[in-house]
Design a protein around this motif. Structure first.
Motif, PDB file in Angstrom:
ATOM      1  N   LEU A   6       0.932  -1.282   0.014  1.00 44.74           N
ATOM      2  CA  LEU A   6       0.230  -0.090   0.077  1.00 44.74           C
ATOM      3  C   LEU A   6       1.064   1.371   0.073  1.00 44.74           C
ATOM      4  O   LEU A   6       0.662   2.180  -0.851  1.00 44.74           O
ATOM      5  CB  LEU A   6      -0.900   0.076   1.354  1.00 44.74           C
ATOM      6  CG  LEU A   6      -2.030   1.110   1.329  1.00 44.74           C
ATOM      7  CD1 LEU A   6      -2.801   1.195   0.131  1.00 44.74           C
ATOM      8  CD2 LEU A   6      -2.762   0.917   2.471  1.00 44.74           C
ATOM      9  N   VAL A   7       1.805   1.169   0.954  1.00 43.36           N
ATOM     10  CA  VAL A   7       2.847   2.464   1.037  1.00 43.36           C
ATOM     11  C   VAL A   7       3.552   2.791  -0.439  1.00 43.36           C
ATOM     12  O   VAL A   7       3.691   3.486  -0.897  1.00 43.36           O
ATOM     13  CB  VAL A   7       3.907   2.218   1.944  1.00 43.36           C
ATOM     14  CG1 VAL A   7       4.984   3.309   1.922  1.00 43.36           C
ATOM     15  CG2 VAL A   7       3.230   2.387   3.333  1.00 43.36           C
ATOM     16  N   VAL A   8       3.804   1.643  -1.179  1.00 46.60           N
ATOM     17  CA  VAL A   8       4.690   1.788  -2.295  1.00 46.60           C
ATOM     18  C   VAL A   8       3.810   2.083  -3.330  1.00 46.60           C
ATOM     19  O   VAL A   8       3.963   3.028  -4.251  1.00 46.60           O
ATOM     20  CB  VAL A   8       5.102   0.263  -2.854  1.00 46.60           C
ATOM     21  CG1 VAL A   8       5.725   0.177  -4.460  1.00 46.60           C
ATOM     22  CG2 VAL A   8       6.265  -0.120  -1.787  1.00 46.60           C
ATOM     23  N   ALA A   9       2.308   1.731  -3.360  1.00 45.46           N
ATOM     24  CA  ALA A   9       1.492   2.114  -4.351  1.00 45.46           C
ATOM     25  C   ALA A   9       1.137   3.689  -4.177  1.00 45.46           C
ATOM     26  O   ALA A   9       0.923   4.403  -5.280  1.00 45.46           O
ATOM     27  CB  ALA A   9       0.006   1.204  -4.226  1.00 45.46           C
ATOM     28  N   ILE A  10       1.096   4.102  -2.731  1.00 42.93           N
ATOM     29  CA  ILE A  10       0.840   5.606  -2.691  1.00 42.93           C
ATOM     30  C   ILE A  10       1.895   6.334  -3.283  1.00 42.93           C
ATOM     31  O   ILE A  10       1.911   7.398  -3.889  1.00 42.93           O
ATOM     32  CB  ILE A  10       0.679   5.751  -1.134  1.00 42.93           C
ATOM     33  CG1 ILE A  10      -0.829   5.271  -0.841  1.00 42.93           C
ATOM     34  CG2 ILE A  10       0.323   7.279  -0.865  1.00 42.93           C
ATOM     35  CD1 ILE A  10      -0.955   5.427   0.706  1.00 42.93           C
ATOM     36  N   LEU A  11       3.153   5.960  -2.779  1.00 42.12           N
ATOM     37  CA  LEU A  11       4.359   6.738  -3.428  1.00 42.12           C
ATOM     38  C   LEU A  11       4.637   6.558  -4.931  1.00 42.12           C
ATOM     39  O   LEU A  11       5.031   7.517  -5.526  1.00 42.12           O
ATOM     40  CB  LEU A  11       5.638   6.092  -2.496  1.00 42.12           C
ATOM     41  CG  LEU A  11       5.915   6.469  -1.038  1.00 42.12           C
ATOM     42  CD1 LEU A  11       6.941   5.620  -0.570  1.00 42.12           C
ATOM     43  CD2 LEU A  11       5.908   7.988  -0.998  1.00 42.12           C
ATOM     44  N   ALA A  12       4.137   5.463  -5.416  1.00 35.98           N
ATOM     45  CA  ALA A  12       4.288   5.432  -6.957  1.00 35.98           C
ATOM     46  C   ALA A  12       3.414   6.380  -7.643  1.00 35.98           C
ATOM     47  O   ALA A  12       3.627   6.931  -8.577  1.00 35.98           O
ATOM     48  CB  ALA A  12       4.122   3.909  -7.356  1.00 35.98           C
ATOM     49  N   GLY A  13       2.038   6.371  -6.882  1.00 33.04           N
ATOM     50  CA  GLY A  13       1.270   7.269  -7.592  1.00 33.04           C
ATOM     51  C   GLY A  13       1.658   8.617  -7.565  1.00 33.04           C
ATOM     52  O   GLY A  13       1.493   9.397  -8.391  1.00 33.04           O
ATOM     53  N   THR A  14       2.387   9.114  -6.474  1.00 37.55           N
ATOM     54  CA  THR A  14       2.872  10.236  -6.163  1.00 37.55           C
ATOM     55  C   THR A  14       3.776  10.668  -7.183  1.00 37.55           C
ATOM     56  O   THR A  14       3.922  11.731  -7.637  1.00 37.55           O
ATOM     57  CB  THR A  14       3.469  10.452  -4.744  1.00 37.55           C
ATOM     58  OG1 THR A  14       2.379  10.152  -3.729  1.00 37.55           O
ATOM     59  CG2 THR A  14       3.945  12.053  -4.572  1.00 37.55           C
ATOM     60  N   TRP A  53      -4.762   7.702  -5.814  1.00 32.90           N
ATOM     61  CA  TRP A  53      -3.576   7.303  -6.249  1.00 32.90           C
ATOM     62  C   TRP A  53      -2.872   8.577  -6.815  1.00 32.90           C
ATOM     63  O   TRP A  53      -1.815   8.521  -7.410  1.00 32.90           O
ATOM     64  CB  TRP A  53      -3.392   6.015  -7.183  1.00 32.90           C
ATOM     65  CG  TRP A  53      -4.404   4.986  -6.674  1.00 32.90           C
ATOM     66  CD1 TRP A  53      -5.463   4.537  -7.228  1.00 32.90           C
ATOM     67  CD2 TRP A  53      -3.997   4.388  -5.310  1.00 32.90           C
ATOM     68  NE1 TRP A  53      -5.790   3.667  -6.437  1.00 32.90           N
ATOM     69  CE2 TRP A  53      -4.847   3.334  -5.184  1.00 32.90           C
ATOM     70  CE3 TRP A  53      -2.902   4.437  -4.475  1.00 32.90           C
ATOM     71  CZ2 TRP A  53      -5.042   2.594  -4.162  1.00 32.90           C
ATOM     72  CZ3 TRP A  53      -3.085   3.387  -3.494  1.00 32.90           C
ATOM     73  CH2 TRP A  53      -4.070   2.583  -3.314  1.00 32.90           C
ATOM     74  N   ILE A  54      -3.815   9.876  -6.826  1.00 38.08           N
ATOM     75  CA  ILE A  54      -3.176  10.770  -7.594  1.00 38.08           C
ATOM     76  C   ILE A  54      -2.877  11.795  -6.115  1.00 38.08           C
ATOM     77  O   ILE A  54      -3.751  12.318  -5.385  1.00 38.08           O
ATOM     78  CB  ILE A  54      -3.934  11.549  -8.285  1.00 38.08           C
ATOM     79  CG1 ILE A  54      -4.468  10.844  -9.821  1.00 38.08           C
ATOM     80  CG2 ILE A  54      -3.517  12.971  -8.678  1.00 38.08           C
ATOM     81  CD1 ILE A  54      -5.457  11.217 -10.605  1.00 38.08           C
ATOM     82  N   SER A  55      -1.520  12.212  -5.989  1.00 37.67           N
ATOM     83  CA  SER A  55      -1.174  13.005  -5.104  1.00 37.67           C
ATOM     84  C   SER A  55       0.010  13.862  -5.143  1.00 37.67           C
ATOM     85  O   SER A  55       0.972  13.576  -5.973  1.00 37.67           O
ATOM     86  CB  SER A  55      -0.690  11.918  -3.806  1.00 37.67           C
ATOM     87  OG  SER A  55      -1.575  11.079  -3.283  1.00 37.67           O
ATOM     88  N   MET A  56       0.070  15.148  -4.576  1.00 35.28           N
ATOM     89  CA  MET A  56       0.977  16.152  -4.766  1.00 35.28           C
ATOM     90  C   MET A  56       2.090  15.384  -3.965  1.00 35.28           C
ATOM     91  O   MET A  56       1.784  14.814  -2.811  1.00 35.28           O
ATOM     92  CB  MET A  56       0.452  17.668  -4.424  1.00 35.28           C
ATOM     93  CG  MET A  56      -0.644  17.839  -5.338  1.00 35.28           C
ATOM     94  SD  MET A  56      -0.077  18.284  -6.992  1.00 35.28           S
ATOM     95  CE  MET A  56       0.752  19.660  -6.779  1.00 35.28           C
ATOM     96  N   ILE A  62       2.851  12.389   3.283  1.00 36.54           N
ATOM     97  CA  ILE A  62       2.147  12.457   4.583  1.00 36.54           C
ATOM     98  C   ILE A  62       1.318  11.231   4.434  1.00 36.54           C
ATOM     99  O   ILE A  62       1.393  10.327   5.801  1.00 36.54           O
ATOM    100  CB  ILE A  62       1.385  13.569   4.972  1.00 36.54           C
ATOM    101  CG1 ILE A  62       2.564  14.871   5.232  1.00 36.54           C
ATOM    102  CG2 ILE A  62       0.548  13.490   6.180  1.00 36.54           C
ATOM    103  CD1 ILE A  62       2.000  15.901   5.488  1.00 36.54           C
ATOM    104  N   ALA A  63       0.642  11.180   3.479  1.00 38.36           N
ATOM    105  CA  ALA A  63      -0.301   9.713   3.500  1.00 38.36           C
ATOM    106  C   ALA A  63       0.218   8.502   3.622  1.00 38.36           C
ATOM    107  O   ALA A  63      -0.042   7.487   4.310  1.00 38.36           O
ATOM    108  CB  ALA A  63      -1.135   9.941   2.271  1.00 38.36           C
ATOM    109  N   SER A  64       1.689   8.409   2.850  1.00 37.31           N
ATOM    110  CA  SER A  64       2.250   6.852   2.805  1.00 37.31           C
ATOM    111  C   SER A  64       2.981   6.750   4.108  1.00 37.31           C
ATOM    112  O   SER A  64       2.886   5.709   4.603  1.00 37.31           O
ATOM    113  CB  SER A  64       3.364   7.165   1.864  1.00 37.31           C
ATOM    114  OG  SER A  64       4.380   8.338   2.032  1.00 37.31           O
TER     115      SER A  64
END
Length: 461
Positions: A6-14, A53-56, A62-64
């Motif tokens: 999950l963390v990798v997915a959030i960072l990858a989306g960012t 999955w779209i993040s600035m 912070i979310a990750s």
């Protein structure tokens, strides 16, 4: 492992969001940010699978971190599949509440992070005696942490409050459901089959939505711009930057409608008023110049040439804050002057004598007059290529004429303090004249801005 994925997915989306250069709200919407009217009125339900999955960079980081810390806690207490369930329900319930509330735009993984946080907080509050010792901080800690996370989410992005509520509520509901299955924490039972099915559906739906989002980003459908225009005009959505950016996109469109141009003018005027209220002049100048430049472009596309010229000339005369910005504004002014000359709506240069640019290999460019002027005059001239193959906008020249200037003999630009690097076929088009004197100054056109529409041809009602 689920928390790690999950963390990798959030960072990858960012990272992917940054790589696509979607650093402004409009490109974020094209790429899949959640916009309720686009979902309900245009059937873009795939946005449920892309919005989180779209993040600035700031809110993505912070979310990750939050998802990593509380995701590991959830996984150790309830198992890996519970992390997937909470993530899926946080997105679904957050989107549903956003649809009901009608809030305009939302994106980012914060609802997932808050869902995982709420899951651990709910378990700690309702099953405090069954929680392992390391999972039982004081109750006030959960309150403070939750408030802090929510404030950060609302501050760092355009996250919808309804989506944050939905994410937290989903975490609490999913946890309450699982706590009924066992009397001990961590839970001893393995994940039920329905959770595996949900995990598979969640992964497949996210992949499908990602493909749809990327395709939508590449096409940039006009309906999204129309919707944002109406929201900004009627409901005050956005801020000065978004109003300016939206107005700019309308102003440089190939064939903007008269209605959209009028709306764009209203929005950017609102932005200019906001900039005028900035108390520190050094902070006010940059934003105000950009907004006035957009307003001038809108007026130009509306056929209001004189207003466009006066607005843009005011920026240029005020000495913009950066040399590259000065080049941009000079190019814009050249476009507006050239458009006014082409339209034949101005007679301000009718009294000027014929003049032309000449080129010498050793001395550069010179201006030659065929007659004298009757009074000191400041002339703004558009410089274009002389042949059909090189007729593009080259630059802008401001020069000052005096009754005593030589007639029929070259006035070398280098002797008047400027030496532009223009090609030998440069052709001067006198486009504006005012009484007075000024320094001779030449600007070379910025290629990007020079290619924008140079007339109102194509504007439709």
């Amino acid at each position: 492992p689920a928390a790690t994925v999950l963390v990798v997915a959030i960072l990858a989306g960012t990272v992917f969001t940054h790589a696509l250069r979607v650093a402004d709200i409009f490109n974020l919407i094209h790429a899949g940010a959640f916009v309720p009217p686009l979902v309900l009125e245009h059937g873009q339900w795939w946005r449920f699978g892309t919005m989180s999955w779209i993040s600035m960079p700031a809110d993505g980081l912070i979310a990750s971190v939050t998802a990593g810390v509380f995701g590991i806690m959830v996984e150790r207490l309830f198992g890996s599949m519970q992390v997937v369930v909470i993530a899926a329900l946080s997105i679904a319930l957050g989107g549903v509440l956003s649809l009901v509330s009608g809030e305009m735009v939302s994106f980012g993984a914060t609802p997932i992070a808050l869902g995982l946080f709420a899951a651990v907080a709910f378990a700690a509050h309702t099953r405090s005696k069954r929680m392992p010792v390391g999972f039982r901080p004081p109750g006030v800690w959960w309150v403070v942490t939750g408030v802090l996370l929510s404030m950060l989410a609302l501050t760092l992005s355009d996250q919808s409050p309804s989506m944050l509520v939905g994410g937290a509520l989903a975490g609490a509901v999913a946890t309450a459901f699982r706590l009924r299955e066992d009397d001990e924490l961590p839970l001893k039972r393995s994940a039920p089959l329905w959770q595996w099915g949900l995990a598979f559906a969640f992964a497949a739906g996210t992949a499908f939505a990602g493909i749809q989002g990327y395709a939508n980003y590449r096409t940039k459908r006009p309906v999204e711009r129309e919707l944002l225009l109406e929201a900004a005009r009627s409901h005050g959505w956005g801020n000065a930057e978004t109003w300016n950016e939206l107005a700019w996109r309308v102003a440089i469109a190939p064939s903007p409608s008269a209605v959209n141009l009028k709306t764009a003018g209203v929005l950017v005027e609102r932005a200019v008023r906001w900039a005028n209220e900035i108390p520190i002049p050094s902070y006010r100048k940059g934003p105000r110049n950009r907004y006035v430049d957009t307003l001038a472009t809108v007026r130009f596309r509306q056929g209001r040439f004189d207003e466009a010229v006066e607005l843009e000339r005011g920026i240029l005369i005020s000495k913009p804050e950066l040399p590259e910005a000065e080049v941009v504004y000079a190019t814009q002014l050249a476009r507006f002057l050239d458009g006014r000359v082409t339209a034949g709506t101005s007679t301000v240069t009718a009294h000027l004598p014929p003049m032309e640019l000449e080129y010498n290999d050793s001395r550069g460019l010179a201006l030659t007059l065929e007659a004298a002027v009757s009074e000191p005059t400041v002339v703004w001239g558009v410089v274009r290529g002389d042949s059909a193959a090189s007729s593009a906008l080259i630059g802008l020249l401001r020069f000052s004429l005096d009754p005593g200037d030589p007639v029929g003999r070259p006035i070398w630009l280098s002797q008047r303090g400027t030496q532009p690097q223009w090609p030998s076929e440069a052709r001067l088009i006198p486009a504006d004249a005012q009484p007075g004197t000024a320094e001779w100054t030449a600007w070379t056109a910025d290629p990007e801005y020079a290619r924008y529409p140079s007339s109102t041809v194509g504007a439709r009602e």
